[in-house]
Motif scaffolding. Structure first.
Motif, PDB file in Angstrom:
ATOM      1  N   ILE A   1       0.048 -17.790  -0.725  1.00  0.00           N
ATOM      2  CA  ILE A   1       0.610 -17.395   0.567  1.00  0.00           C
ATOM      3  C   ILE A   1       0.573 -15.875   0.596  1.00  0.00           C
ATOM      4  O   ILE A   1       1.139 -15.214  -0.282  1.00  0.00           O
ATOM      5  N   GLU A   2      -0.110 -15.313   1.580  1.00  0.00           N
ATOM      6  CA  GLU A   2      -0.311 -13.870   1.634  1.00  0.00           C
ATOM      7  C   GLU A   2       0.584 -13.220   2.678  1.00  0.00           C
ATOM      8  O   GLU A   2       0.655 -13.675   3.820  1.00  0.00           O
ATOM      9  N   ILE A   3       1.293 -12.190   2.237  1.00  0.00           N
ATOM     10  CA  ILE A   3       2.108 -11.385   3.154  1.00  0.00           C
ATOM     11  C   ILE A   3       1.523  -9.976   3.160  1.00  0.00           C
ATOM     12  O   ILE A   3       1.597  -9.258   2.160  1.00  0.00           O
ATOM     13  N   PRO A   4       0.899  -9.574   4.273  1.00  0.00           N
ATOM     14  CA  PRO A   4       0.257  -8.254   4.305  1.00  0.00           C
ATOM     15  C   PRO A   4       1.256  -7.119   4.497  1.00  0.00           C
ATOM     16  O   PRO A   4       2.292  -7.279   5.132  1.00  0.00           O
ATOM     17  N   ILE A   5       0.934  -5.999   3.909  1.00  0.00           N
ATOM     18  CA  ILE A   5       1.641  -4.742   4.152  1.00  0.00           C
ATOM     19  C   ILE A   5       0.623  -3.788   4.765  1.00  0.00           C
ATOM     20  O   ILE A   5      -0.356  -3.415   4.114  1.00  0.00           O
ATOM     21  N   ASN A   6       0.841  -3.441   6.007  1.00  0.00           N
ATOM     22  CA  ASN A   6      -0.071  -2.545   6.712  1.00  0.00           C
ATOM     23  C   ASN A   6       0.651  -1.214   6.932  1.00  0.00           C
ATOM     24  O   ASN A   6       1.603  -1.131   7.677  1.00  0.00           O
ATOM     25  N   LEU A   7       0.198  -0.183   6.228  1.00  0.00           N
ATOM     26  CA  LEU A   7       0.835   1.132   6.294  1.00  0.00           C
ATOM     27  C   LEU A   7      -0.211   2.156   6.702  1.00  0.00           C
ATOM     28  O   LEU A   7      -1.272   2.244   6.080  1.00  0.00           O
TER      29      LEU A   7
END
Length: 316
Positions: free
Chosen positions: A10-16
């Motif tokens: 299960i992928e949780i993206p962090i977009n910074l």
């Protein structure tokens, strides 16, 4: 030989993203990725406090680094299990605004909150108390509260629980993560895309001291005409074994010292005194507030009047 079982995640993206007109050095991009690697260790804990979902171990992967200013997309990859999948699906149904908000995910929100908290901790440690830094952090707390159907106090408490341990390391990791815009003019940091963008604005980033010395220091604060209780004394040595309590600053026992014009024998008969003191505090970034260490008496009062020093008494 049986085929190896392929793991699913299960992928949780962090977009910074870092919005700047100035060139970003490759070494700062590398430093930023190292910082995110360490900072992300706090994300599962913060997500648990914000959502109630128990996250297990994870892997960290770089999904994309886009050109332009700098856009880092990092994936938190959790081993898929039915319980976690069910909890996340329920969370998505209850918070459809996060699904509609493009790249603004709970992972990105968590990182931005940790950055804002660390900037606030650093600013307070340095004694700057910048209105811009505190306002930006409070704004992002309120936005998070609205998105997660929580109160701002609940969000703030969640961040504090996550950020309360090893605050110095948190600040170091955040400064590394956001180093691509260190010293840049009119640079901002944010998450999301288009209308769903949440930012730490240019004014706030510009007030962050990326080169700050994070080592603990001492800070002296004078107090006038305060109550002091001598708890432990040493009649044989005025320099060792004295302790006192100053109720107006707390119940902690402080090491007691005497200024060069103060006669220690004036403090041997009665535990209660009115004095001027200089209290030495330990300013440690790992503590939420200054920690009192010792008190140095600079003036003694009797019946509201200053008592003459030993030197003055000898001259009279």
């Amino acid at each position: 030989m049986a085929d190896a079982i392929e793991q699913t995640y299960i992928e949780i993206p962090i977009n910074l993203f870092f919005d700047t007109k100035e060139p970003i050095a490759i070494k700062d991009v590398i430093e930023s990725l190292k910082g995110i690697e360490q900072l992300s260790k706090r994300v599962p804990e913060l997500l648990h406090h914000l959502t109630g979902i128990e996250f297990g171990n994870y892997e960290l992967a770089v999904s994309k680094i886009e050109e332009g200013s700098l856009d880092e997309i990092i994936l938190l990859k959790f081993l898929e299990d039915p319980r976690l999948k069910q909890q996340l699906e329920k969370f998505k149904r209850e918070h459809p605004q996060l699904t509609k908000a493009g790249y603004v995910t709970i992972g990105s929100i968590a990182i931005l909150l940790l950055i804002g908290n660390a900037y606030t901790v650093l600013d307070n440690f340095l004694g700057n108390e910048s209105q811009s830094i505190s306002s930006s952090y409070n704004t992002n707390i309120n936005i998070t509260a609205q998105n997660l159907n929580l109160s701002p106090l609940q969000v703030e408490d969640a961040v504090k629980q996550t950020a309360s341990h090893n605050r110095k390391k948190l600040v170091q990791n955040v400064l590394a993560t956001t180093s691509p815009v260190a010293g840049h003019k009119n640079a901002s940091i944010g998450i999301g895309k288009g209308d769903s963008t949440i930012k730490i604005p240019e004014e706030t980033v510009g007030r962050v001291d990326f080169s700050a010395n994070l080592n603990a220091t001492n800070k002296d604060i004078p107090y006038e005409f305060v109550d002091m209780t001598v708890v432990t004394l040493n009649r044989e040595n005025p320099n060792v074994g004295w302790q006192a309590r100053i109720p107006s600053i707390g119940e902690k026992l402080l090491k007691l010292e005497f200024g060069e014009k103060i006669n220690p024998s004036d403090f041997q008969f009665n535990p209660y005194y009115k004095v001027d003191v200089i209290v030495t505090y330990r300013n440690d970034i790992d503590h939420a507030s200054l920690v009192a260490q010792k008190a140095t008496v600079t003036k003694l009062y009797r019946n509201g009047e200053s008592v003459a020093s030993a030197e003055e008494q000898g001259d009279s």
